[in-house]
Enzyme design. Sequence first.
Site, PDB file in Angstrom:
ATOM      1  N   GLY A  96      23.344  42.761  50.817  1.00 27.66           N
ATOM      2  CA  GLY A  96      23.114  41.742  49.058  1.00 27.66           C
ATOM      3  C   GLY A  96      22.382  42.235  48.041  1.00 27.66           C
ATOM      4  O   GLY A  96      21.947  43.256  48.280  1.00 27.66           O
TER       5      GLY A  96
ATOM      6  N   GLY B  46      20.345  40.557  44.731  1.00 22.66           N
ATOM      7  CA  GLY B  46      20.074  39.203  43.850  1.00 22.66           C
ATOM      8  C   GLY B  46      19.180  39.834  42.712  1.00 22.66           C
ATOM      9  O   GLY B  46      18.971  41.653  42.243  1.00 22.66           O
ATOM     10  N   GLY B  47      18.608  39.386  42.087  1.00 25.81           N
ATOM     11  CA  GLY B  47      18.189  39.462  40.475  1.00 25.81           C
ATOM     12  C   GLY B  47      16.687  40.557  41.008  1.00 25.81           C
ATOM     13  O   GLY B  47      16.028  41.556  40.120  1.00 25.81           O
ATOM     14  N   PHE B  48      16.408  40.104  41.890  1.00 25.07           N
ATOM     15  CA  PHE B  48      14.943  41.624  41.894  1.00 25.07           C
ATOM     16  C   PHE B  48      15.581  42.611  42.867  1.00 25.07           C
ATOM     17  O   PHE B  48      14.572  43.538  43.126  1.00 25.07           O
ATOM     18  CB  PHE B  48      14.365  40.404  42.786  1.00 25.07           C
ATOM     19  N   GLY B  49      16.150  42.481  43.049  1.00 23.74           N
ATOM     20  CA  GLY B  49      16.537  43.574  44.268  1.00 23.74           C
ATOM     21  C   GLY B  49      17.150  44.374  45.128  1.00 23.74           C
ATOM     22  O   GLY B  49      17.814  42.325  45.643  1.00 23.74           O
ATOM     23  N   LYS B  50      17.472  44.146  45.933  1.00 23.73           N
ATOM     24  CA  LYS B  50      18.010  44.830  46.866  1.00 23.73           C
ATOM     25  C   LYS B  50      17.843  44.058  47.802  1.00 23.73           C
ATOM     26  O   LYS B  50      16.551  43.629  48.705  1.00 23.73           O
ATOM     27  CB  LYS B  50      18.854  46.422  47.603  1.00 23.73           C
ATOM     28  N   VAL B  51      18.562  43.763  49.335  1.00 19.03           N
ATOM     29  CA  VAL B  51      18.748  43.390  50.565  1.00 19.03           C
ATOM     30  C   VAL B  51      19.134  43.986  51.752  1.00 19.03           C
ATOM     31  O   VAL B  51      20.116  44.487  51.629  1.00 19.03           O
ATOM     32  CB  VAL B  51      18.929  41.834  50.927  1.00 19.03           C
TER      33      VAL B  51
ATOM     34  N   LYS C  29      14.125  41.405  51.484  1.00 23.00           N
ATOM     35  CA  LYS C  29      14.152  41.852  50.570  1.00 23.00           C
ATOM     36  C   LYS C  29      13.634  43.462  50.268  1.00 23.00           C
ATOM     37  O   LYS C  29      11.722  43.210  50.099  1.00 23.00           O
ATOM     38  CB  LYS C  29      13.935  40.887  49.214  1.00 23.00           C
TER      39      LYS C  29
ATOM     40  N   ASP D 151      17.735  27.907  40.785  1.00 20.60           N
ATOM     41  CA  ASP D 151      18.375  28.535  40.919  1.00 20.60           C
ATOM     42  C   ASP D 151      19.442  28.138  42.506  1.00 20.60           C
ATOM     43  O   ASP D 151      19.895  29.438  43.004  1.00 20.60           O
ATOM     44  CB  ASP D 151      18.234  29.851  41.309  1.00 20.60           C
TER      45      ASP D 151
END
Length: 887
Positions: A594, A596-601, A615, A711
């Site tokens: 996945g 997200g706004g902050f980086g990858k998972v 994360k 969110d």
Amino acid sequence: MVNQLLILLPLFIALGNLTLVASKTKQNLPKKIDSDNQSDDRGFISIDCGAKEEYVDPNTGILYKPDTDLVQGGRVYTVNPLLNSSFQRQLTTLRSFPVERRSCYTLRPKQGKDNKYLIRAVFFHGGYDSNTKGPSFNIYLGTNIWVSVPPANADQYFFVYEIVITASTDAIYVCLVNTGGGSPFISLLELRPVSKSIYGVASHSLALGTEARYDVGASSLYMDNRYQNDVYDRVWQNSGLNMSWRAFSNTSVDIDTDGSGNAYRLPAQVLRTAVQPATLSKNLFMNGTIDRRYEYCVYFHFAEIQLTPGRRRMINITVNGESFLPEPITLEYLKPLTISTNITTQDYFSFDISPAKGSDLPPILNALEIQILLPQPNLPTYTRDVDAILEIKDTYGISRIDWQGDPCLPSFLMWSGLNCRNDNGARIISVVLSSSKLTGEISSSFSRLTELESLDLSFNDFTGQVPEFLGELTKLKMLNLTGNKMQGPVPNLLIEKSKNGSLILKLDENPELCLMGSCKGKRKKVDIIAVASSVTVLVLIILLVLAIIWTHKRSKKGENVYKYSGGRPLKFKCQSFKYSEIVKITNNFSSLIGEGGFGKVYHGTLKDDFQVAVKLLSSSSRQGSKEFQNEVKSLLRAHHKNLLSLIGYCIEGHNMALVYEYMENGNLEQHLSFDCNNVLTWIRRLQVAIDAARGLDYLHNGCRPSIIHRDIKTSNILLDKNFQAKISDFGLSKAFETESCTHVSTDPKGTFGYFDPQYYNTKKLNRESDIYSFGIVLLEMITGRKAIIRDLGPAPIHIIQWVSLNFGRMDIGRIVDPRIQGSYNISSAGKAIEIAMACVHSTAIQRPNASLVYSELKECLKIELASENINDNEEICSNCSSELSPR
Ligand SMILES: *[C@@H]1O[C@H](CO)[C@@H](O)[C@H](O)[C@H]1NC(C)=O
Ligand SMILES: *[C@@H]1O[C@H](CO)[C@@H](O)[C@H](O)[C@H]1NC(C)=O
Ligand SMILES: *[C@@H]1O[C@H](CO)[C@@H](O)[C@H](O)[C@H]1NC(C)=O
Ligand SMILES: *[C@@H]1O[C@H](CO)[C@@H](O)[C@H](O)[C@H]1NC(C)=O
Ligand SMILES: *[C@@H]1O[C@H](CO)[C@@H](O)[C@H](O)[C@H]1NC(C)=O
Ligand SMILES: *[C@@H]1O[C@H](CO)[C@@H](O)[C@H](O)[C@H]1NC(C)=O
Ligand SMILES: *[C@@H]1O[C@H](CO)[C@@H](O)[C@H](O)[C@H]1NC(C)=O
Ligand SMILES: *[C@@H]1O[C@H](CO)[C@@H](O)[C@H](O)[C@H]1NC(C)=O
Ligand SMILES: *[C@@H]1O[C@H](CO)[C@@H](O)[C@H](O)[C@H]1NC(C)=O
């Protein structure tokens, strides 16, 4: 109840108990209606629920007022009138309460407490919603149940309940309580003052519910007698006739009800008609069933309406075979007379009115009333406490949906944030109003809560000095004023108590407060979490270092920081990882799951095959680093089975990572997408919704200060292997506020469509905006459609518009996801839609809070399970979830 007698007309039923509650000095009513002005000249209070405006009823001349300002929330519906009813116009509108657990009307009769009142509530369904069954719910009078309104088919749903009480307080709360049987509603509410000397019970702890009120021998089948014939506006109904009775009347007699000395003041119209035995020599006899659990009071009303010079009418009455009159009674021409008696522990009520010895005329009966004795075991909360908390509510404009009716009782409806002790009358002992955005000085109303043991006003914006009176609350053991803007010195008494250990005093994070009496130097006591919010990576590092030291300390004591059993962490405890370990766990970031706004998972596996999601914070993102800190901050505070748990973290230079439990079943968005083969069942959807609501409730109401998610969306609701839902990404707090809304516009893909429209005006995200987003999630779950629907027409349409369009037409079948058609209960779905629509109410303050959403969703599940004949408790639900699993 008195079945046989009641031939034509709907029965008055009243079971249970009742009460009332009060407050004196200050009103908790919204401003518009001056409470003293609820009553008209006669002292009548007449509320036509759902009416648009006040009007004078043409038949009675009574002024009816709308209920707009007397109750919070609810929705208004219009129905066709009920023909030939005494309340024709009043029953054409009603107010329904789909979301509220308890909704209270506050009646303030101008005669005040210690007077006797007749209160009448009327419920006429009239098919206002699409349900063929009308709801069941409870009515409370203050702290005691008055009656349980039974379920009934919508086309027969007409109930009239009446109660006679002696008010022990100036305010009388009539509350509708949702018991899971559908949305409570009410059509009409009336209060009439009556003479203290009638309807025998004087005590505050007993009330009388009206079972039956018959105008015996009435000539018209259809017309009820009420105001203005009856000064107390009782509604007299035609009883119908026993075959062996004969109606007779003298329509020309003029009975002077007022001058008669009979305080019951029956209308002349009622007394002018009577019955006598059809065969002149016989008695008037009747036998009907009653409920032996209750005590009944019966009232026989007589008036001689025949001019019979030289002849006497003398009668004797037995009730259930027992003679209770000391001597026969002789009726006098045009003089009303009322005889009453009690019946206890009997299955039937029979009376036999016979001519007494020496009577020249057959017996008669003009009217009959039967009432039931309703004990009121719960006293209202101590009036001074009620007044004080109402003042506090008013002063700070607190608009919690559950702050209605009595603050303490019944205990399952106690106001949120309060705690009460209940021995011999309830007292408020604890008030928690932390993180409630309260401003201004600390109100002296708090000093009136003299039994207060604990007061938590932390994390508000209180200003001014810490008031002296707090030191004078002798029972106070805990005072938390952390995180406010208090100034000046702290009262000595408080300091003394805190020093000698009789009071826990928390005053941190009040920068202008001075503790030791010297007000020059400012205090700099620091709360770790609060400083973290002032946002620097440095502080994050300090925080994590502290955490590391802490965990090491713990380990040294011989405690295992980590323990797994069956692959699940036994307890929440946070582990720190080296970056090299992170690389290993994720197999050199080989499996991206996945972004997200902050980086990858990435997917990862710990030594013992425990699966995790890692994360990784992209080092370029400044925004991200803040979110990262916030996430850690929130995660360190929030542990709950419906929140994604943090297992560990890594921080090495620019490399920052968070390690979470892995959620086998991905996120809700995937499961709702049209590509998904395994369609979630209705029950499963409800369970997911309940889990998520519970997680949100914990963030909002379980954490202090509460955490705003900011969110909420389907992709942030994750599902574990048992389909238990957990909320993720709740660490984005604060970052938004400080960075204004830029984040929103740069990341529109997941968030657009979920955003509280009020945000665009206020630029503030709060609990209500989370609820809004959650409402959208619910709508998506119900409909299987996206927040912005693009495939239904030429132009995209927002899900709220689409649902309200169909909901307005009561077309539930069209709203619910077509993929689960047929396999859900319509009431359950209808209620779920109501909840969702309440969440997305355009006015933020009208939205329910998370705990209410949670409990209402549970009700939906209950309805669904009941309709499938499955027992309704949570254990069973989680058991059946594996069977129902789509895999
Ligand atoms: C009370 O209500 C009546 C009728 O609604 C209105 O005419 C009157 O002005 C009100 N009086 C006060 C004092 O508000
Ligand atoms: C209503 O009352 C009228 C007489 O006033 C009667 O003819 C009619 O049948 C009644 N309607 C119902 C539905 O009871
Ligand atoms: C009607 O009166 C008859 C004769 O007195 C009696 O037997 C019968 O029980 C009465 N019916 C009802 C419903 O009370
Ligand atoms: C009234 O009816 C009940 C049964 O419903 C019977 O047990 C009782 O004896 C009757 N009472 C009289 C006075 O007839
Ligand atoms: C009915 O009442 C009037 C008095 O209003 C009386 O003159 C007349 O005799 C009464 N009728 C009978 C049948 O008693
Ligand atoms: C009333 O009738 C009952 C039963 O017939 C009898 O026992 C009683 O003495 C009568 N009471 C009077 C006051 O006549
Ligand atoms: C009936 O019972 C109530 C409550 O116990 C009492 O106040 C009342 O006086 C009784 N009435 C009669 C007629 O016995
Ligand atoms: C603590 O100090 C307060 C105020 O001086 C006093 O009322 C209280 O009794 C003391 N409590 C103890 C346990 O000494
Ligand atoms: C305020 O302090 C009390 C006592 O330590 C504590 O129980 C309570 O949770 C605190 N409130 C908050 C919001 O931290």
